[in-house]
Design a protein around this motif. Structure first.
Motif, PDB file in Angstrom:
ATOM      1  N   ALA A 275       0.823  -1.207   0.000  1.00  0.00           N
ATOM      2  CA  ALA A 275       0.000   0.000   0.000  1.00  0.00           C
ATOM      3  C   ALA A 275       0.858   1.259   0.000  1.00  0.00           C
ATOM      4  O   ALA A 275       0.489   2.278  -0.597  1.00  0.00           O
ATOM      5  CB  ALA A 275      -0.925   0.005   1.207  1.00  0.00           C
ATOM      6  N   LYS A 276       1.988   1.243   0.717  1.00  0.00           N
ATOM      7  CA  LYS A 276       2.912   2.386   0.712  1.00  0.00           C
ATOM      8  C   LYS A 276       4.193   1.982   1.433  1.00  0.00           C
ATOM      9  O   LYS A 276       4.254   0.922   2.068  1.00  0.00           O
ATOM     10  CB  LYS A 276       2.286   3.610   1.383  1.00  0.00           C
ATOM     11  CG  LYS A 276       2.002   3.452   2.857  1.00  0.00           C
ATOM     12  CD  LYS A 276       1.516   4.776   3.426  1.00  0.00           C
ATOM     13  CE  LYS A 276       1.184   4.612   4.898  1.00  0.00           C
ATOM     14  NZ  LYS A 276       0.779   5.833   5.554  1.00  0.00           N
ATOM     15  N   GLY A 277       5.190   2.845   1.331  1.00  0.00           N
ATOM     16  CA  GLY A 277       6.418   2.578   2.082  1.00  0.00           C
ATOM     17  C   GLY A 277       7.653   2.640   1.216  1.00  0.00           C
ATOM     18  O   GLY A 277       7.644   3.220   0.125  1.00  0.00           O
ATOM     19  N   ALA A 278       8.715   2.063   1.727  1.00  0.00           N
ATOM     20  CA  ALA A 278      10.011   2.135   1.052  1.00  0.00           C
ATOM     21  C   ALA A 278      10.110   1.052  -0.019  1.00  0.00           C
ATOM     22  O   ALA A 278      10.763   0.019   0.156  1.00  0.00           O
ATOM     23  CB  ALA A 278      11.128   1.989   2.089  1.00  0.00           C
ATOM     24  N   TYR A 279       9.410   1.276  -1.119  1.00  0.00           N
ATOM     25  CA  TYR A 279       9.379   0.319  -2.238  1.00  0.00           C
ATOM     26  C   TYR A 279       9.638   1.098  -3.525  1.00  0.00           C
ATOM     27  O   TYR A 279       8.719   1.382  -4.309  1.00  0.00           O
ATOM     28  CB  TYR A 279       8.028  -0.414  -2.289  1.00  0.00           C
ATOM     29  CG  TYR A 279       7.740  -1.162  -1.012  1.00  0.00           C
ATOM     30  CD1 TYR A 279       8.404  -2.359  -0.717  1.00  0.00           C
ATOM     31  CD2 TYR A 279       6.846  -0.656  -0.079  1.00  0.00           C
ATOM     32  CE1 TYR A 279       8.171  -3.028   0.468  1.00  0.00           C
ATOM     33  CE2 TYR A 279       6.607  -1.329   1.113  1.00  0.00           C
ATOM     34  CZ  TYR A 279       7.279  -2.513   1.379  1.00  0.00           C
ATOM     35  OH  TYR A 279       7.046  -3.169   2.552  1.00  0.00           O
TER      36      TYR A 279
ATOM     37  N   VAL B 244       4.110   1.351  -7.555  1.00  0.00           N
ATOM     38  CA  VAL B 244       2.923   2.216  -7.618  1.00  0.00           C
ATOM     39  C   VAL B 244       1.779   1.497  -6.907  1.00  0.00           C
ATOM     40  O   VAL B 244       1.495   0.326  -7.200  1.00  0.00           O
ATOM     41  CB  VAL B 244       2.537   2.521  -9.087  1.00  0.00           C
ATOM     42  CG1 VAL B 244       1.253   3.328  -9.147  1.00  0.00           C
ATOM     43  CG2 VAL B 244       3.666   3.276  -9.792  1.00  0.00           C
ATOM     44  N   ALA B 245       1.153   2.196  -5.970  1.00  0.00           N
ATOM     45  CA  ALA B 245       0.103   1.563  -5.158  1.00  0.00           C
ATOM     46  C   ALA B 245      -1.277   1.722  -5.797  1.00  0.00           C
ATOM     47  O   ALA B 245      -1.538   2.681  -6.535  1.00  0.00           O
ATOM     48  CB  ALA B 245       0.093   2.175  -3.762  1.00  0.00           C
ATOM     49  N   GLY B 246      -2.154   0.805  -5.457  1.00  0.00           N
ATOM     50  CA  GLY B 246      -3.519   0.833  -5.977  1.00  0.00           C
ATOM     51  C   GLY B 246      -4.242   2.133  -5.678  1.00  0.00           C
ATOM     52  O   GLY B 246      -4.948   2.674  -6.534  1.00  0.00           O
ATOM     53  N   ALA B 247      -4.064   2.657  -4.448  1.00  0.00           N
ATOM     54  CA  ALA B 247      -4.769   3.898  -4.085  1.00  0.00           C
ATOM     55  C   ALA B 247      -4.335   5.048  -4.995  1.00  0.00           C
ATOM     56  O   ALA B 247      -5.134   5.953  -5.292  1.00  0.00           O
ATOM     57  CB  ALA B 247      -4.500   4.240  -2.620  1.00  0.00           C
TER      58      ALA B 247
ATOM     59  N   LYS C  64      -1.425  -9.044  -5.239  1.00  0.00           N
ATOM     60  CA  LYS C  64      -1.738  -7.864  -6.048  1.00  0.00           C
ATOM     61  C   LYS C  64      -3.246  -7.758  -6.298  1.00  0.00           C
ATOM     62  O   LYS C  64      -3.815  -6.674  -6.306  1.00  0.00           O
ATOM     63  CB  LYS C  64      -0.979  -7.917  -7.382  1.00  0.00           C
ATOM     64  CG  LYS C  64       0.508  -7.677  -7.215  1.00  0.00           C
ATOM     65  CD  LYS C  64       1.196  -7.535  -8.565  1.00  0.00           C
ATOM     66  CE  LYS C  64       2.673  -7.195  -8.349  1.00  0.00           C
ATOM     67  NZ  LYS C  64       3.245  -6.451  -9.473  1.00  0.00           N
ATOM     68  N   THR C  65      -3.870  -8.897  -6.504  1.00  0.00           N
ATOM     69  CA  THR C  65      -5.331  -8.905  -6.708  1.00  0.00           C
ATOM     70  C   THR C  65      -6.025  -8.355  -5.463  1.00  0.00           C
ATOM     71  O   THR C  65      -6.925  -7.511  -5.546  1.00  0.00           O
ATOM     72  CB  THR C  65      -5.812 -10.347  -6.992  1.00  0.00           C
ATOM     73  OG1 THR C  65      -5.136 -10.826  -8.154  1.00  0.00           O
ATOM     74  CG2 THR C  65      -7.301 -10.409  -7.201  1.00  0.00           C
ATOM     75  N   ARG C  66      -5.566  -8.812  -4.291  1.00  0.00           N
ATOM     76  CA  ARG C  66      -6.166  -8.328  -3.030  1.00  0.00           C
ATOM     77  C   ARG C  66      -5.911  -6.834  -2.848  1.00  0.00           C
ATOM     78  O   ARG C  66      -6.782  -6.085  -2.427  1.00  0.00           O
ATOM     79  CB  ARG C  66      -5.569  -9.128  -1.857  1.00  0.00           C
ATOM     80  CG  ARG C  66      -6.243  -8.956  -0.514  1.00  0.00           C
ATOM     81  CD  ARG C  66      -7.686  -9.430  -0.505  1.00  0.00           C
ATOM     82  NE  ARG C  66      -8.625  -8.326  -0.454  1.00  0.00           N
ATOM     83  CZ  ARG C  66      -9.925  -8.435  -0.743  1.00  0.00           C
ATOM     84  NH1 ARG C  66     -10.475  -9.583  -1.089  1.00  0.00           N
ATOM     85  NH2 ARG C  66     -10.709  -7.389  -0.693  1.00  0.00           N
ATOM     86  N   ALA C  67      -4.664  -6.413  -3.178  1.00  0.00           N
ATOM     87  CA  ALA C  67      -4.316  -4.986  -3.028  1.00  0.00           C
ATOM     88  C   ALA C  67      -5.197  -4.133  -3.933  1.00  0.00           C
ATOM     89  O   ALA C  67      -5.647  -3.046  -3.538  1.00  0.00           O
ATOM     90  CB  ALA C  67      -2.839  -4.776  -3.360  1.00  0.00           C
ATOM     91  N   ALA C  68      -5.455  -4.602  -5.141  1.00  0.00           N
ATOM     92  CA  ALA C  68      -6.324  -3.865  -6.060  1.00  0.00           C
ATOM     93  C   ALA C  68      -7.723  -3.725  -5.452  1.00  0.00           C
ATOM     94  O   ALA C  68      -8.290  -2.625  -5.401  1.00  0.00           O
ATOM     95  CB  ALA C  68      -6.400  -4.587  -7.404  1.00  0.00           C
TER      96      ALA C  68
END
Ligand code: PEP
Length: 254
Positions: free
Chosen positions: A72-76, A80-83, A114-118
Motif C-alpha cells: 500500500a505504501k512505504g520504502a518500495y 505504484v500503489a492501488g490507491a 496484487k489482486t487483493r491490493a487492487a
C-alpha cells in the motif's frame, strides 16, 4: 444477471502524448456512444494515466492500469500503489499478465496479493490466466488454470468482491495465432463453472474476457462463443479502427 461485457485495451509499453491523443480521438470519432451492456477501457502506462483520463472524459470509456504493487505504501522504490491509481482515475488494473509472469517472474502468490491490493484500493482487478503451449500440448491446461485460480481465489471474497477474469493462453499473446472458438468455449465454460461454484450470483455477474491475438478479423467468431464476455486486446487496441470493430463485434453478439 448476465455479466457486463468489456473490451479492454492493454497498450503495454507503448504510447506518447501525441499518439495517445490521436488514438483516443480516433476511437471517439468512430464510436460516439457506448452501449451500456458493453463497456470499454484502455490501459496506458502509468505516466499517461492522467492525460488519457482527460482525453476520455465524457466518453464513457474507462481507465485501467497495467500493474500495481502488492504494497500500500512505504520504502518500495519504483512501485505504484492501488490507491494512487484510483486517485488518478483508474477503474481497472491488470494483474497476472503472462508478460509479467515471464519477464518479471511474478508467481501465483504475488499475483494473489496484487489482486487483493487492487480490491482493497477500490479497483477492479483484471486477473489474467492461461497455459503455455507446452502445458496445453501435454494436457496440463486444466491443472494450470486451477492452480492459478485457486491462488487468487484464496484471497477473494466471492460474496462482495468485483473482479474480471481474462483467459489468455500464453501461446496466443502477440503471436497472431488466437485460440480456436472450441478451445475458448471449453476454457470459458470451465471458468464459469468455477466461479458459479464459489457463489452463483458472483459466477453469473463476473465477466470472463478472452485475450490473445484477438483482432478485427476474428472478433465476431470469438464474440459469438458462449461465456465470452469481452476481450483483453493488446496490439489491436493501438489501432482505433480495429479496436472499434472488436467493440462492435461484442455489441452485436448476444
Ligand atoms: C495482451 O497483451 O493481453 C494481449 C492479448 O495481446 P495481443 O492482443 O497483442 O495478443
Amino acid at each position: 444477471m448476465a455479466a457486463k461485457k468489456w473490451v479492454i485495451g492493454n497498450w503495454k509499453l507503448q504510447g506518447s502524448l501525441s499518439s495517445n491523443q490521436a488514438l483516443i480521438e480516433g476511437i471517439r470519432a468512430r464510436l460516439p456512444a457506448l452501449d451500456e451492456r458493453v463497456g470499454m477501457a484502455v490501459c496506458p502506462v502509468f505516466p499517461y494515466l492522467p492525460q488519457v483520463g482527460g482525453l476520455i472524459q465524457g466518453s464513457g470509456i474507462e481507465l485501467g492500469a497495467q500493474n500495481l504493487s502488492e504494497q500500500a505504501k512505504g520504502a518500495y522504490t519504483g512501485e505504484v500503489a492501488g490507491a494512487m491509481l484510483k486517485e488518478v482515475g483508474a477503474k481497472f488494473v491488470i494483474v497476472g499478465h503472462s508478460e509479467r509472469r515471464s519477464y518479471q517472474g511474478e508467481d501465483d502468490a504475488l499475483i494473489a496479493k496484487k489482486t487483493r491490493a487492487a480490491l482493497d484500493s477500490g479497483l477492479i482487478p483484471v486477473v489474467c490466466l492461461g497455459e503455455t503451449k507446452e502445458e496445453r500440448d501435454s494436457g496440463e491446461t486444466w491443472d494450470i488454470l486451477l492452480r492459478q485460480l485457486n491462488a487468487v481465489f484464496d484471497l477473494i471474497d466471492a460474496a462482495k468482491d468485483e473482479v474480471v477474469l481474462a483467459y489468455e493462453p500464453r501461446w496466443a499473446i502477440g503471436t497472431g495465432v488466437s485460440a480456436t472458438p472450441e478451445m475458448i468455449a471449453d476454457v470459458h465454460g470451465f471458468l464459469r463453472a468455477y466461479l458459479v461454484a464459489k457463489d452463483a450470483a458472483f459466477g453469473a455477474r463476473t465477466p470472463i474476457l478472452y485475450g490473445g491475438s484477438m483482432n478485427g478479423a476474428n472478433a465476431a467468431s470469438i464474440a459469438a462463443v458462449k461465456d465470452v464476455d469481452g476481450g483483453l486486446i493488446g496490439s489491436a487496441s493501438l489501432k482505433a479502427d480495429e479496436f472499434v470493430v472488436i467493440y462492435e463485434a461484442l455489441r452485436a453478439a448476444d
